[in-house]
Design an enzyme around this catalytic site. Structure first.
Site, PDB file in Angstrom:
ATOM      1  N   TRP A 140      59.496  39.306  40.857  1.00 27.19           N
ATOM      2  CA  TRP A 140      57.904  39.166  40.193  1.00 27.19           C
ATOM      3  C   TRP A 140      57.772  40.798  38.849  1.00 27.19           C
ATOM      4  O   TRP A 140      58.434  41.205  39.700  1.00 27.19           O
ATOM      5  CB  TRP A 140      56.654  39.171  40.128  1.00 27.19           C
ATOM      6  CG  TRP A 140      56.814  37.629  40.566  1.00 27.19           C
ATOM      7  CD1 TRP A 140      56.844  36.817  40.133  1.00 27.19           C
ATOM      8  CD2 TRP A 140      55.324  37.428  41.028  1.00 27.19           C
ATOM      9  NE1 TRP A 140      56.813  35.310  40.463  1.00 27.19           N
ATOM     10  CE2 TRP A 140      55.658  35.751  41.835  1.00 27.19           C
ATOM     11  CE3 TRP A 140      54.732  38.006  42.015  1.00 27.19           C
ATOM     12  CZ2 TRP A 140      54.432  34.802  42.096  1.00 27.19           C
ATOM     13  CZ3 TRP A 140      53.363  36.884  42.827  1.00 27.19           C
ATOM     14  CH2 TRP A 140      53.540  35.775  42.925  1.00 27.19           C
ATOM     15  N   GLU A 157      36.333  29.419  32.554  1.00 25.98           N
ATOM     16  CA  GLU A 157      35.439  27.870  33.722  1.00 25.98           C
ATOM     17  C   GLU A 157      34.447  29.728  34.310  1.00 25.98           C
ATOM     18  O   GLU A 157      33.670  28.787  35.711  1.00 25.98           O
ATOM     19  CB  GLU A 157      36.629  27.908  34.372  1.00 25.98           C
ATOM     20  CG  GLU A 157      37.368  26.469  34.162  1.00 25.98           C
ATOM     21  CD  GLU A 157      38.558  27.747  33.652  1.00 25.98           C
ATOM     22  OE1 GLU A 157      38.671  28.162  32.732  1.00 25.98           O
ATOM     23  OE2 GLU A 157      39.987  26.616  33.636  1.00 25.98           O
ATOM     24  N   THR A 183      38.621  23.908  27.413  1.00 23.22           N
ATOM     25  CA  THR A 183      39.690  24.827  28.585  1.00 23.22           C
ATOM     26  C   THR A 183      40.848  24.762  26.643  1.00 23.22           C
ATOM     27  O   THR A 183      40.559  23.779  26.445  1.00 23.22           O
ATOM     28  CB  THR A 183      39.698  24.891  29.113  1.00 23.22           C
ATOM     29  OG1 THR A 183      41.595  23.764  29.531  1.00 23.22           O
ATOM     30  CG2 THR A 183      39.074  25.335  30.347  1.00 23.22           C
ATOM     31  N   LYS A 207      60.299  35.122  36.649  1.00 17.73           N
ATOM     32  CA  LYS A 207      60.838  35.660  38.380  1.00 17.73           C
ATOM     33  C   LYS A 207      62.580  35.792  38.016  1.00 17.73           C
ATOM     34  O   LYS A 207      63.497  34.938  37.465  1.00 17.73           O
ATOM     35  CB  LYS A 207      60.487  34.611  39.390  1.00 17.73           C
ATOM     36  CG  LYS A 207      59.515  34.725  40.134  1.00 17.73           C
ATOM     37  CD  LYS A 207      59.431  33.772  41.007  1.00 17.73           C
ATOM     38  CE  LYS A 207      58.910  34.338  41.907  1.00 17.73           C
ATOM     39  NZ  LYS A 207      58.265  33.308  43.689  1.00 17.73           N
TER      40      LYS A 207
HETATM   41  P1  ADP Z   1      42.615  28.948  28.443  1.00 17.98           P
HETATM   42  O1  ADP Z   1      43.031  29.930  30.322  1.00 17.98           O
HETATM   43  O2  ADP Z   1      42.218  28.144  28.633  1.00 17.98           O
HETATM   44  O3  ADP Z   1      44.102  29.894  27.530  1.00 17.98           O
HETATM   45  P2  ADP Z   1      40.719  31.132  28.472  1.00 17.98           P
HETATM   46  O4  ADP Z   1      39.935  31.955  27.247  1.00 17.98           O
HETATM   47  O5  ADP Z   1      39.340  30.770  29.072  1.00 17.98           O
HETATM   48  O6  ADP Z   1      40.964  29.673  27.659  1.00 17.98           O
HETATM   49  O7  ADP Z   1      41.984  31.840  29.169  1.00 17.98           O
HETATM   50  C1  ADP Z   1      41.251  32.955  30.172  1.00 17.98           C
HETATM   51  C2  ADP Z   1      42.618  33.587  30.835  1.00 17.98           C
HETATM   52  O8  ADP Z   1      42.320  34.086  29.584  1.00 17.98           O
HETATM   53  C3  ADP Z   1      42.392  34.594  31.839  1.00 17.98           C
HETATM   54  O9  ADP Z   1      43.041  33.608  33.079  1.00 17.98           O
HETATM   55  C4  ADP Z   1      43.578  35.532  31.871  1.00 17.98           C
HETATM   56  O10 ADP Z   1      44.901  34.902  31.549  1.00 17.98           O
HETATM   57  C5  ADP Z   1      43.760  35.878  30.258  1.00 17.98           C
HETATM   58  N1  ADP Z   1      42.703  36.756  30.370  1.00 17.98           N
HETATM   59  C6  ADP Z   1      41.119  36.851  29.373  1.00 17.98           C
HETATM   60  N2  ADP Z   1      40.774  38.590  29.533  1.00 17.98           N
HETATM   61  C7  ADP Z   1      42.053  38.999  30.789  1.00 17.98           C
HETATM   62  C8  ADP Z   1      42.587  40.587  30.835  1.00 17.98           C
HETATM   63  N3  ADP Z   1      41.432  41.645  30.858  1.00 17.98           N
HETATM   64  N4  ADP Z   1      43.371  40.421  30.869  1.00 17.98           N
HETATM   65  C9  ADP Z   1      44.515  40.246  30.867  1.00 17.98           C
HETATM   66  N5  ADP Z   1      44.149  38.634  30.905  1.00 17.98           N
HETATM   67  C10 ADP Z   1      43.234  38.386  30.703  1.00 17.98           C
END
Ligand code: ADP
Length: 550
Positions: free
Chosen positions: A446, A332, A188, A441
């Site tokens: 929110w 994940e 991650t 918040k």
């Molecule tokens: P990291 O969590 O380490 O930044 P990831 O690439 O796994 O790396 O990121 C996943 C995160 O990206 C998600 O948990 C979400 O917050 C955001 N994300 C992914 N796709 C979308 C989407 N279509 N819209 C909004 N947020 C998104």
């Protein structure tokens, strides 16, 4: 009573062998570092993957050993994607955009035995390799003539990729593996602490590749040409290198040139029909295409994920007759967790209603279950209003982290806590309103930064917008816009306010904005809100421009 059906394990190398047998000449086009194109067919790729697997099996490795890659989207990286797991090893893709300290942490945590690197990263490798204690060797992904010169002393033995391949024939039987065997690894990005290793299996990867290819999702067909712009060092390039081969689709690997002109060149030159990448990439592409008076055709479908897809991107792609397929996922979740795909009856909704649905992250594909939970952990209703922590489970969702006993991201009943805050409506459409650490918040309520960002990005003067929480003595937090303007454009506070006011509750409207020349992006292309908050989060920031006159 058990069914009388064969029990064939799902294995990654079988995907490539299938493509080689039924689509031997279908091309994989790969852009080299010098911008020349390399082309070969699936049969050639499979032959070289077998040779590489044979070479790996002579390197004194044990099943399950991790092999790191540091590479762009190119044909050798594609071969590693199959040869490494096929040989019973784990292909650990490492993100070259991380800081050297993070790279060292990751290489040591994964205990990588070999590092396969593009020559472009030679200096980075020279800097980190001496600290990566488990490395037995470094392989540069090139031929003898292109091996990096002037490497410092003190590195593990340095090998040449093409020498490894040339030394072997392709007479290699892929070992029979339990389908649950670990196949790939990706860390991650570490936006929430030290990076954590996610460990994929052959089974999870094959099932995920099949799911991705369903019509309405990525829906890659054999007669298509696919351009994964999303890097192969990030969540398996959303599985496109596996999903494309599974159906024998033509694959274009764009190498390091991901700017507007670089992408448009391969889209036109190689007749790309479908692309996959983060919103910023596509915004840059349509900006360039519009300025140059060119179309993005024949690309007619673009999978947009990794961050919320703004309305302006959906509209601007539609003007090019390309459909934006909005998808959500994370490292994940392999990554496909949800896709905004309309049902038969939703096709007939008025355009504005359809747009609202396309802006949501969408429905889970078969295989994934979703739910939202309140602060007490109790499940919240699917009414499109209640916001809670998004939790998921399914056969391609992580059940734990590598070398890590922390269970804080898993519920007692085995669901994965995504860290995203979302709603789910009665039709099962999930909508991310924020990541829990970015949540604003204000006065106990929110405010969705994603919604405010989306609105601002629709303004013709705005190139990019982020909304952060700034300190507030009365409401504890208030939203603040951080804006990048398009070249040569101006924007006043009241103009922005008037533009967004009709669309949101008054108390959501930020009091101020700060105009900057660029937003900081992390290693995976996401806006680094933590940085923005640190820099611009003070209540009375000197650069803040008020949105209203009073
Ligand atoms: P990291 O969590 O380490 O930044 P990831 O690439 O796994 O790396 O990121 C996943 C995160 O990206 C998600 O948990 C979400 O917050 C955001 N994300 C992914 N796709 C979308 C989407 N279509 N819209 C909004 N947020 C998104």
């Amino acid at each position: 009573m058990l069914g009388l059906m064969m029990d064939a394990p799902l294995r990654i190398p079988d995907i490539l062998e299938h493509a080689a047998k039924y689509y031997p000449k279908t091309e994989i086009v790969s852009r080299n570092e010098d911008s020349t194109l390399h082309r070969y067919g699936y049969a050639d790729a499979a032959r070289r993957a077998r040779q590489l697997a044979k070479a790996l099996s002579r390197m004194g490795l044990e099943r399950g050993d991790r092999i790191a890659t540091l590479a762009w989207n190119n044909h050798r990286h594609f071969e590693l994607y199959y040869a490494v797991p096929g040989a019973g090893l784990v292909c650990h893709t490492v993100n070259p955009r991380l800081f050297p300290e993070q790279l060292v942490f990751i290489l040591n945590d994964a205990q990588d035995r070999y590092l396969f690197s593009d020559v472009a990263f030679a200096r980075l490798v020279a800097g980190v390799a001496p600290y990566a204690k488990s490395l037995r060797g470094i392989v540069f992904n090139c031929d003898r003539d292109h091996m990096p010169k002037d490497l410092p002393d003190g590195l593990p033995p340095v090998l040449c990729y093409e020498d490894l391949i040339d030394a072997e024939d392709d007479d290699f039987e892929w070992p029979v593996l339990d389908e649950r065997t670990a196949s790939g690894m990706c860390y991650t990005s570490g936006t929430t602490g030290n990076p954590k290793g996610v460990l994929y299996s052959h089974r999870s990867t094959v099932l995920h590749a099949m799911a991705v290819n369903q019509p309405g999702l990525f829906g890659i067909a054999p007669d298509e040409t696919v351009l994964p712009v999303v890097p192969m060092f990030h969540v398996n390039a959303w599985c496109v290198p596996y999903a494309a081969a599974l159906v024998g689709a033509r694959l274009v690997l764009p190498g390091p040139r991901l700017d507007g002109p670089g992408l448009l060149e391969v889209i036109h030159g190689e007749k790309v029909t479908i692309g996959a990448g983060v919103p910023t990439i596509w915004l840059n592409l349509v900006n360039y295409a519009d300025q140059a008076g060119q179309s993005v055709a024949p690309m007619n479908r673009v999978v947009v994920g990794g961050a919320a897809c703004p309305q302006t991107l959906i509209e601007r792609l539609a003007a090019h007759k390309a459909l934006a397929v909005h998808a959500w996922g994370m490292t994940e979740t392999s990554p496909l967790g949800a896709v905004s795909v309309l049902s038969a009856e939703q096709q007939y909704l008025p355009e504005a209603e359809k747009m609202k649905l396309m802006l949501k992250q969408g429905r889970a594909p078969f295989g994934i279950e979703m739910r939202i939970a309140g602060p007490d952990g109790k499940e919240l209703p699917w009414d499109g209003v209640a916001r809670g922590d998004l939790e998921v489970r399914g056969p391609w969702i992580a059940s734990g982290y590598f070398n890590n006993t922390d269970r804080s991201q898993f519920t007692g009943d085995g669901w994965f806590k995504t860290g995203d805050i979302s709603t789910i409506d009665a039709d099962g459409f999930m909508n991310i309103v924020d990541r829990s650490k970015d949540v604003i918040k204000s006065g106990g309520e929110w405010i969705s930064s994603i919604e405010l960002e989306n609105l601002a990005m629709g303004h013709p003067s705005v190139l990019e917008a982020a909304v952060i929480a700034r300190a507030d003595s009365r409401w504890s937090e208030r939203p603040r816009y951080i804006i990048v303007l398009r070249e040569g454009k101006m924007l006043t506070g009241p103009e922005l306010r008037a533009f967004i006011a009709p669309h949101v509750a008054t108390w959501w409207i930020p009091e101020d904005m700060i105009i900057v020349t660029e937003l900081p992006h992390g290693a995976t292309g996401k806006v680094l809100k933590v940085d923005l908050r640190a820099r611009y989060g003070a209540e009375n920031h000197p650069d803040a421009i008020r949105l209203s006159d009073q």
